[in-house]
Design an enzyme around this catalytic site. Sequence first.
Site, PDB file in Angstrom:
ATOM      1  N   ASP A 150      -0.906  -4.341   8.237  1.00  0.00           N
ATOM      2  CA  ASP A 150      -0.256  -5.372   7.988  1.00  0.00           C
ATOM      3  C   ASP A 150       1.075  -5.536   9.183  1.00  0.00           C
ATOM      4  OD1 ASP A 150       0.936  -7.948   7.619  1.00  0.00           O
ATOM      5  OD2 ASP A 150       1.024  -7.594   5.337  1.00  0.00           O
ATOM      6  N   GLY A 152       2.487  -3.000   9.539  1.00  0.00           N
ATOM      7  CA  GLY A 152       2.579  -1.516  10.148  1.00  0.00           C
ATOM      8  C   GLY A 152       3.523  -0.407   9.541  1.00  0.00           C
TER       9      GLY A 152
HETATM   10  P1  IMP Z   1       1.654  -2.494   5.967  1.00  0.00           P
HETATM   11  O1  IMP Z   1       2.566  -1.262   5.663  1.00  0.00           O
HETATM   12  O2  IMP Z   1       2.575  -3.899   5.980  1.00  0.00           O
HETATM   13  O3  IMP Z   1       1.107  -2.524   7.293  1.00  0.00           O
HETATM   14  O4  IMP Z   1       0.559  -2.744   4.751  1.00  0.00           O
HETATM   15  C1  IMP Z   1      -0.278  -1.860   4.563  1.00  0.00           C
HETATM   16  C2  IMP Z   1      -0.746  -1.733   3.265  1.00  0.00           C
HETATM   17  O5  IMP Z   1      -0.347  -3.068   2.370  1.00  0.00           O
HETATM   18  C3  IMP Z   1      -2.081  -1.626   2.769  1.00  0.00           C
HETATM   19  O6  IMP Z   1      -2.662  -0.325   3.133  1.00  0.00           O
HETATM   20  C4  IMP Z   1      -2.686  -2.312   1.824  1.00  0.00           C
HETATM   21  O7  IMP Z   1      -2.269  -1.668   0.733  1.00  0.00           O
HETATM   22  C5  IMP Z   1      -1.411  -3.354   1.621  1.00  0.00           C
HETATM   23  N1  IMP Z   1      -1.674  -4.862   2.232  1.00  0.00           N
HETATM   24  C6  IMP Z   1      -1.313  -5.405   3.492  1.00  0.00           C
HETATM   25  N2  IMP Z   1      -1.921  -6.639   3.386  1.00  0.00           N
HETATM   26  C7  IMP Z   1      -2.667  -6.671   2.292  1.00  0.00           C
HETATM   27  C8  IMP Z   1      -3.477  -7.909   1.799  1.00  0.00           C
HETATM   28  O8  IMP Z   1      -3.753  -8.816   2.615  1.00  0.00           O
HETATM   29  N3  IMP Z   1      -4.353  -7.581   0.742  1.00  0.00           N
HETATM   30  C9  IMP Z   1      -4.069  -6.462  -0.026  1.00  0.00           C
HETATM   31  N4  IMP Z   1      -3.008  -5.412   0.418  1.00  0.00           N
HETATM   32  C10 IMP Z   1      -2.564  -5.440   1.480  1.00  0.00           C
END
Ligand code: IMP
Length: 244
Positions: A150, A152
């Site tokens: 999402d 990152g």
């Molecule tokens: P990032 O660190 O923002 O890239 O998010 C990564 C982590 O956030 C993922 O491994 C998920 O555990 C959680 N995440 C991000 N978007 C979603 C979503 O739409 N639904 C559920 N979990 C999410």
Amino acid sequence: MNCSSTIYVTENLSKAPAGDIRIHDVRHPNSNALNIIKNINYPSIYKNHLSTLLIDRYMIISRTKEIAKTIHSEYPHDEPLVIVCILKGSSPFFHCLCRELSELGHPYMIEFYRMKSYEGTESTGKVQQMQELPESVVARNVIIVEDIVDTGNTLTSFLPFIKKKRPKSCKICSLLVKRLTDDSDQGSSSNVVKELDLDDKFVGFSIPDAFVVGYGLDFNEMYRDLSDIWILSDVGIKVGGYGL
Ligand code: IMP
Ligand code: MG
């Protein structure tokens, strides 16, 4: 190899009406049909919490098979890959991918790693790493399996950490990549993925910027048990997972 040409893209997001379950077909490359799917089972207590079925289990499995084939064709067959499952969300995808690699006779070792960055539907921006990295990644080809990229943040904090262990190579394999802006045209990867310089990666589906649950993905630990990937409804967000 750059896998972006094989990323499937979900399009034309709109909420499904009650009644028949509708699924947003993934466009690859020219189809944007909305199919009506029957016989999708899910716990009845979740009914009003789910708005749109985004990716069904059959699409996930067939896409995972393709990714496994690509991995099999890219990596040597005479040394084990190290496949790292980022817990908990990646677990179903990780197991499906491992099974497909086993079917292809590809050697691999498995590791599990726990990280957390989300509270509810928001990224906290702080990634908690729960343990030391395994020594098995040293001097080996490593694939990190994520459920979704999402913002990152998770990968940005994890990659330098894993690189310190000096793997032979390190690639990301994410089932989903979220497009932060909905300006995507031909199925290219999201801004985040470009910023992270993760073009050399494996990605299942590029999805719109909505909060999704199921197939391991949770909202406050709920809905991981769903076999398909859904967009959480306003009711689901209000109930907040804990409320059941
Ligand atoms: P990032 O660190 O923002 O890239 O998010 C990564 C982590 O956030 C993922 O491994 C998920 O555990 C959680 N995440 C991000 N978007 C979603 C979503 O739409 N639904 C559920 N979990 C999410
Ligand atoms: Mg996760």
